[in-house]
Design a protein around this motif. Structure first.
Motif, PDB file in Angstrom:
ATOM      1  N   UNK A   1      -7.531  -6.216  -9.215  1.00 21.64           N
ATOM      2  CA  UNK A   1      -7.878  -6.373 -10.638  1.00 21.64           C
ATOM      3  C   UNK A   1      -7.589  -5.117 -11.457  1.00 21.64           C
ATOM      4  N   UNK A   2      -7.389  -3.963 -10.788  1.00 31.54           N
ATOM      5  CA  UNK A   2      -7.072  -2.741 -11.534  1.00 31.54           C
ATOM      6  C   UNK A   2      -5.660  -2.235 -11.246  1.00 31.54           C
ATOM      7  N   UNK A   3      -4.858  -3.013 -10.573  1.00 29.85           N
ATOM      8  CA  UNK A   3      -3.493  -2.578 -10.273  1.00 29.85           C
ATOM      9  C   UNK A   3      -2.757  -2.251 -11.571  1.00 29.85           C
TER      10      UNK A   3
ATOM     11  N   UNK B   1      -3.328   2.802  -9.867  1.00 29.93           N
ATOM     12  CA  UNK B   1      -2.960   2.332  -8.532  1.00 29.93           C
ATOM     13  C   UNK B   1      -1.767   1.380  -8.661  1.00 29.93           C
ATOM     14  N   UNK B   2      -0.544   1.871  -8.392  1.00 27.77           N
ATOM     15  CA  UNK B   2       0.641   1.016  -8.556  1.00 27.77           C
ATOM     16  C   UNK B   2       0.703  -0.131  -7.545  1.00 27.77           C
ATOM     17  N   UNK B   3       0.117   0.068  -6.371  1.00 34.89           N
ATOM     18  CA  UNK B   3       0.072  -0.987  -5.347  1.00 34.89           C
ATOM     19  C   UNK B   3      -1.337  -1.015  -4.778  1.00 34.89           C
TER      20      UNK B   3
ATOM     21  N   UNK C   1      -3.572  10.615  -4.626  1.00 31.55           N
ATOM     22  CA  UNK C   1      -4.809  10.672  -3.849  1.00 31.55           C
ATOM     23  C   UNK C   1      -5.020   9.284  -3.253  1.00 31.55           C
ATOM     24  N   UNK C   2      -5.886   9.212  -2.264  1.00 33.32           N
ATOM     25  CA  UNK C   2      -6.096   7.938  -1.573  1.00 33.32           C
ATOM     26  C   UNK C   2      -7.565   7.554  -1.591  1.00 33.32           C
TER      27      UNK C   2
ATOM     28  N   UNK D   1      -6.613   2.142  -2.499  1.00 26.92           N
ATOM     29  CA  UNK D   1      -5.241   2.474  -2.134  1.00 26.92           C
ATOM     30  C   UNK D   1      -4.829   3.850  -2.606  1.00 26.92           C
ATOM     31  N   UNK D   2      -3.528   4.042  -2.775  1.00 29.74           N
ATOM     32  CA  UNK D   2      -2.977   5.336  -3.178  1.00 29.74           C
ATOM     33  C   UNK D   2      -2.847   5.372  -4.702  1.00 29.74           C
TER      34      UNK D   2
END
Length: 94
Positions: A79-81, A70-72, A43-44, A49-50
């Motif tokens: 901060x949540x990647x 969120x991988x990227x 989802x976006x 991001x994706x």
């Protein structure tokens, strides 16, 4: 200490977390990967991001796409990647 539980198991637990838009995001090293199964669902979010998703599999039961990360992550969400959040009946307490 915040934790995420589903079907009688603790899936994640950590004092090192981020809270964004009412969701608790757990660092990847605090999530028990043996309960996660990668899915092809995405989802976006316009500012994060994706998102990629996991099924949660515990004691023979599957909760589809009940965890996301969120991988990227986009710049405002760095901060949540790779941090993991939960929904769909997963009990998250702070």
């Amino acid at each position: 200490m915040p934790k995420a539980e589903w079907n009688g198991e603790v899936i994640a637990e950590s004092d090192d977390f981020q809270e964004v838009e009412g969701s608790i995001y757990f660092p990847p090293n605090s999530v028990k990967s043996e309960f996660l199964q990668t899915t092809s669902h995405n989802s976006t979010c316009p500012w994060k991001g994706v998102a990629s998703y996991y099924n949660i599999v515990v004691n023979g039961k599957t909760n589809e796409n009940a965890a996301w990360y969120y991988p990227k992550a986009l710049e405002k969400a760095k901060n949540i990647e790779n941090y993991v959040a939960f929904w769909k009946g997963v009990k998250v307490t702070k």
